[in-house]
Scaffold this motif. Structure first.
Motif, PDB file in Angstrom:
ATOM      1  N   ARG A 467      41.966  62.349 -26.699  1.00  0.00           N
ATOM      2  CA  ARG A 467      42.049  62.023 -28.168  1.00  0.00           C
ATOM      3  C   ARG A 467      41.139  60.579 -28.692  1.00  0.00           C
ATOM      4  O   ARG A 467      41.567  60.042 -28.084  1.00  0.00           O
ATOM      5  N   LEU A 468      41.331  61.068 -30.229  1.00  0.00           N
ATOM      6  CA  LEU A 468      40.542  59.652 -31.153  1.00  0.00           C
ATOM      7  C   LEU A 468      40.965  59.468 -32.327  1.00  0.00           C
ATOM      8  O   LEU A 468      41.545  59.427 -32.661  1.00  0.00           O
ATOM      9  N   THR A 494      46.496  66.579 -29.751  1.00  0.00           N
ATOM     10  CA  THR A 494      44.803  66.660 -31.553  1.00  0.00           C
ATOM     11  C   THR A 494      43.894  66.013 -30.626  1.00  0.00           C
ATOM     12  O   THR A 494      43.861  65.450 -30.087  1.00  0.00           O
ATOM     13  N   SER A 495      43.143  66.294 -30.940  1.00  0.00           N
ATOM     14  CA  SER A 495      41.809  65.493 -30.602  1.00  0.00           C
ATOM     15  C   SER A 495      40.982  64.231 -31.505  1.00  0.00           C
ATOM     16  O   SER A 495      40.740  63.756 -31.018  1.00  0.00           O
ATOM     17  N   LEU A 496      41.797  64.347 -33.135  1.00  0.00           N
ATOM     18  CA  LEU A 496      40.968  63.478 -33.808  1.00  0.00           C
ATOM     19  C   LEU A 496      41.888  63.392 -35.077  1.00  0.00           C
ATOM     20  O   LEU A 496      42.159  64.336 -35.461  1.00  0.00           O
ATOM     21  N   LYS A 515      47.268  71.815 -29.263  1.00  0.00           N
ATOM     22  CA  LYS A 515      48.630  72.364 -29.701  1.00  0.00           C
ATOM     23  C   LYS A 515      49.089  71.445 -30.618  1.00  0.00           C
ATOM     24  O   LYS A 515      49.712  72.920 -31.344  1.00  0.00           O
ATOM     25  N   LEU A 516      48.743  70.709 -31.590  1.00  0.00           N
ATOM     26  CA  LEU A 516      48.703  70.582 -32.868  1.00  0.00           C
ATOM     27  C   LEU A 516      47.618  70.528 -34.033  1.00  0.00           C
ATOM     28  O   LEU A 516      46.419  70.909 -32.849  1.00  0.00           O
ATOM     29  N   SER A 517      47.595  69.959 -35.185  1.00  0.00           N
ATOM     30  CA  SER A 517      46.362  69.459 -36.033  1.00  0.00           C
ATOM     31  C   SER A 517      44.862  69.402 -34.717  1.00  0.00           C
ATOM     32  O   SER A 517      45.423  68.413 -34.415  1.00  0.00           O
ATOM     33  N   THR A 518      43.738  70.258 -34.673  1.00  0.00           N
ATOM     34  CA  THR A 518      42.804  69.627 -33.876  1.00  0.00           C
ATOM     35  C   THR A 518      41.766  68.039 -34.642  1.00  0.00           C
ATOM     36  O   THR A 518      41.666  67.248 -33.732  1.00  0.00           O
ATOM     37  N   LEU A 519      42.051  68.692 -35.903  1.00  0.00           N
ATOM     38  CA  LEU A 519      41.416  67.507 -36.591  1.00  0.00           C
ATOM     39  C   LEU A 519      42.734  66.909 -37.811  1.00  0.00           C
ATOM     40  O   LEU A 519      42.997  67.889 -38.107  1.00  0.00           O
TER      41      LEU A 519
END
Length: 719
Positions: A467-468, A494-496, A515-519
């Motif tokens: 994650r960022l 999330t990723s970003l 699992k949740l919002s990707t961005l």
């Protein structure tokens, strides 16, 4: 003759190869050509190598070292065995350690162990390199502390906290040109290695010793109401200056600025030179060769409350720690408490645990010494309880080609600017950059990256299940480019996350379900996302997009969709030349956290199966939504009972409208079945006239409320 020539040639080649091997061996050996080696004579110096007689052994090694130095030896070689170093009679007893000498290599046999005697002291050193001891090398063997047998219950004095965290293996205080090479340092109650500064308090001065006044560029006294200088010149006659090259003022009180100036004068009183804008706790002042006296100038408007203390400070300089193993020490692997120029390379630093901070490397001079120019490369960190590297304060570092595998990888505080983090691999821990710097060509696996400084750059990096988070304190303080993020584990949340300060991101690819919002994140109207590509985002729970401008972006989903992409908060959104591909649900737009202002232009929408829940674009609430010059397609439909675009909530015709403006202009909708391309019948009470003009509806139909402006549309019937 030919046979003889071949034999001679073969002999010559073999001899030449042998000479090459011998030359390389000599070059790589500790003993340089011409260096004199003294092999420690145990009986001569009453030194024991069987782990007994600590007092005799410690005294004997120190006497032998001094003698070897006086005799001009450059290498002091210690034979195999276990050498017990005395615990001494008090904390940090100078007679209970090996005291290194200048211009010497202290070389242990590979089977040699320097063992600290079990003790109960808060503070001890095992091998000490003091101020003025320069050009020393410590090489080979093992240094072992008393962590397993130490008496932690005692206290050195009534004020002690009783943490017993300052027992070190190798300690430098202000040495120059020190090399620590190919050593193993284990089981110390504090640090494996401590690299520190050296300070001697000289004097404290009070406001009564000063007057209001400044000094100009030529060294002449001038009037001032905001600056103060001593009534009389300070000089270098104190014995505390002997052999020392630097000083600093510390512990200021009654100042209005954390910087000061220093003016130097020659023996005859003529002006020599000056140093401007010296920072308390961060900078040292170098004494010019011809200087005999000096005047500091401080900023103060309360001279009666003024106080400052003068120290003869210096730091360790040009330090190298390489090819070594630091493990199972309680406090740190390496502590850096005052250095200018250190290289830490090709080491294994692991299993640091027992008392805080518990890092592999800690740069933390607490505002008393500067820590500058750190180079940390090609090391392997793992199982360090606090983390692998923490930079609490300092300036300028390179962290490159390391493997970080502890729960916290690298943590850089705001007080450490100008760090470059390059070509490292982070597994599990990750990177936090609170100080300004650049991160480039790094790989993050199951890790977290946080950029929270005034200015950071993250480029050319790969994220796997990582994650960022961008928390830059200044507008556009985080620059992020050329990042690939891949998720193979759907447990990644999330990723970003872009935070709430303006950022610009370019060439970001995110692949795989989270699992949740990707961005996510609030974003700002000023945010810019160039060439953002998100594949298989979380479309079931929804991927809520942050505000900003999206240029040439791609969003695609091949997973079960309930929400799709979501816009649900206040902010301005612009999508230019973007593409949206999904099974059946592309957007859910609603006003959960405020009304969004959205413009989508020159973009492409495509669904590959039947329309999902409510609509492919389900618009329940917005300040305004404009879709312009775009293409919408659905070529694989088996059902026609759900619209492509729905304005208003299901069954919302009798509720107050939440879609305050909708414009659909110069677009085309192409469907394989005659479903409604746009349905505005549930827009709600008080809904304004929406504009649907200059569009092509190919098979798709229109279902509009009576006040909508339907102009110049081309409706192509399938019949």
């Amino acid at each position: 003759m030919i046979k003889k020539a071949i034999i001679l040639l073969t002999f010559f080649m073999l001899s030449f190869q042998s000479l090459l091997v011998e030359a390389v061996t000599l070059e790589n050996s500790t003993q340089a050509i011409g260096a004199r080696t003294y092999n420690l004579e145990l009986s001569r110096w009453n030194v024991y190598n069987d782990g007994t007689h600590p007092v005799e052994t410690t005294n004997g090694i120190n006497k032998a070292l001094q003698w070897a130095s006086e005799q001009g030896y450059q290498i002091f070689k210690v034979p195999a065995g276990r050498y017990l170093i005395s615990k001494g009679t008090k904390p940090d007893d100078s007679q209970a350690r090996i005291n290194m000498v200048s211009n010497m290599t202290f070389l242990l046999d590979d089977l040699s162990i320097i063992q600290k005697e079990t003790n109960s002291y808060e503070n001890y050193r095992t091998l000490y390199v003091g101020y003025g001891v320069n050009n020393a090398t410590i090489k080979g063997g093992t240094y072992q502390g008393d962590k397993e047998t130490h008496n932690y219950s005692s206290r050195d004095n009534a004020d002690s906290a009783g943490t017993h965290e300052f027992g070190s293996g190798i300690s430098s205080e202000g040495s120059y040109n020190l090399t620590i090479d190919d050593v193993k340092i284990i089981n110390f109650t504090g640090d494996g290695i401590t690299i520190a500064g050296s300070n001697i308090g000289i004097s404290g001065t009070y406001g009564k010793d000063y007057l209001y006044g400044d000094i100009d560029g030529s060294g002449k006294f001038i009037n001032s109401t905001s600056k103060i200088r001593p009534k009389n010149a300070m000089d270098f006659t104190s014995p505390s200056y002997k052999g020392r090259k630097y000083f600093a003022f510390e512990q200021p009180q009654g100042v209005t600025n954390n910087r000061y100036d220093v003016y130097f004068y020659k023996n005859d009183g003529t002006y020599l030179s000056s140093v401007k804008q010296v920072r308390f706790g961060m900078d040292l002042v170098q004494i010019p060769q011809d200087a005999k006296s000096f005047y500091p100038v401080f900023s103060s408007n309360a001279i009666a409350n003024f106080f400052v203390k003068l120290f003869s400070n210096d730091v360790s300089r040009n330090i190298t720690i390489r090819n070594s193993e630091l493990a199972f020490n309680r406090r740190q692997g390496i502590s850096i408490f005052g250095v200018d120029g250190i290289e830490i390379s090709n080491n294994k630093i692991h299993d640091i645990k027992g008392t805080a901070p518990g890092f592999g490397i800690d740069s933390e001079a607490e505002g008393f010494f500067p820590n500058n120019n750190l180079n940390i490369m090609n090391n392997h960190f793992y199982n360090n309880r606090g983390g692998d590297i923490v930079f609490a304060d300092g300036d300028t570092a390179l962290i490159s080609n390391n493997k970080f595998e502890s729960s916290i990888g690298v943590y850089i505080y705001s007080a450490f600017p100008n760090t470059t983090v390059k070509s490292n691999t982070f597994t599990s821990g990750g990177l936090t950059m609170g100080g300004t710097g650049v991160a480039d060509l790094n790989t993050f696996i199951n890790a977290e990256v946080n950029l929270s400084a005034t200015s950071n750059t993250l480029t050319n990096s790969t994220f796997l299940n990582s994650r960022l988070t961008l928390k830059n304190t200044d507008s556009f303080g985080s620059k992020v480019e050329n990042i690939t993020m891949t998720n193979t584990d759907s447990s990644v949340f999330t990723s970003l996350n872009v935070g709430d300060r303006p950022v610009q991101l370019s060439n970001i690819t995110i692949q795989g379900v989270t699992k949740l919002s990707t961005l996510g994140g609030k974003g700002t109207d000023q945010n810019v996302y160039n060439n953002l590509r998100i594949e298989d985002y979380n479309a079931y729970n929804g991927t809520s997009l942050p505000a900003g401008t999206y240029n040439n972006c791609q969003f695609s989903s091949a997973t079960n969709e309930l929400v799709g992409l979501a816009i649900n908060q206040t902010g301005t959104y612009a999508f230019n030349n973007c593409s949206f591909h999904a099974l059946g649900k592309i957007f859910t737009i609603y006003s959960l956290f405020g009304e969004a202002d959205i413009t989508i232009s020159n973009s492409n929408f495509n669904i590959s199966k039947d329309v999902g829940y409510a609509a492919a674009l389900y618009v329940q609430g917005a300040k305004q939504l404009s879709i312009l010059n775009s293409t919408l397609t659905a070529n694989n439909l088996t059902l026609n009972n759900t619209p492509y675009i729905k304005i208003g909530s299901l069954g919302g015709s009798t509720k107050p409208t939440e879609v305050n403006s909708f414009t659909f202009k110069n677009n085309s909708i192409t469907t394989s079945k005659a479903l409604y391309g746009i349905d505005s019948m549930d827009a709600g009470t008080g809904a304004p006239a929406y504009t649907i003009s200059n569009n092509i509806f190919n098979i798709a139909l229109l279902k509009l409320k009576t006040n909508d402006l339907k102009q110049n549309n081309e409706e192509l019937s399938p019949y």
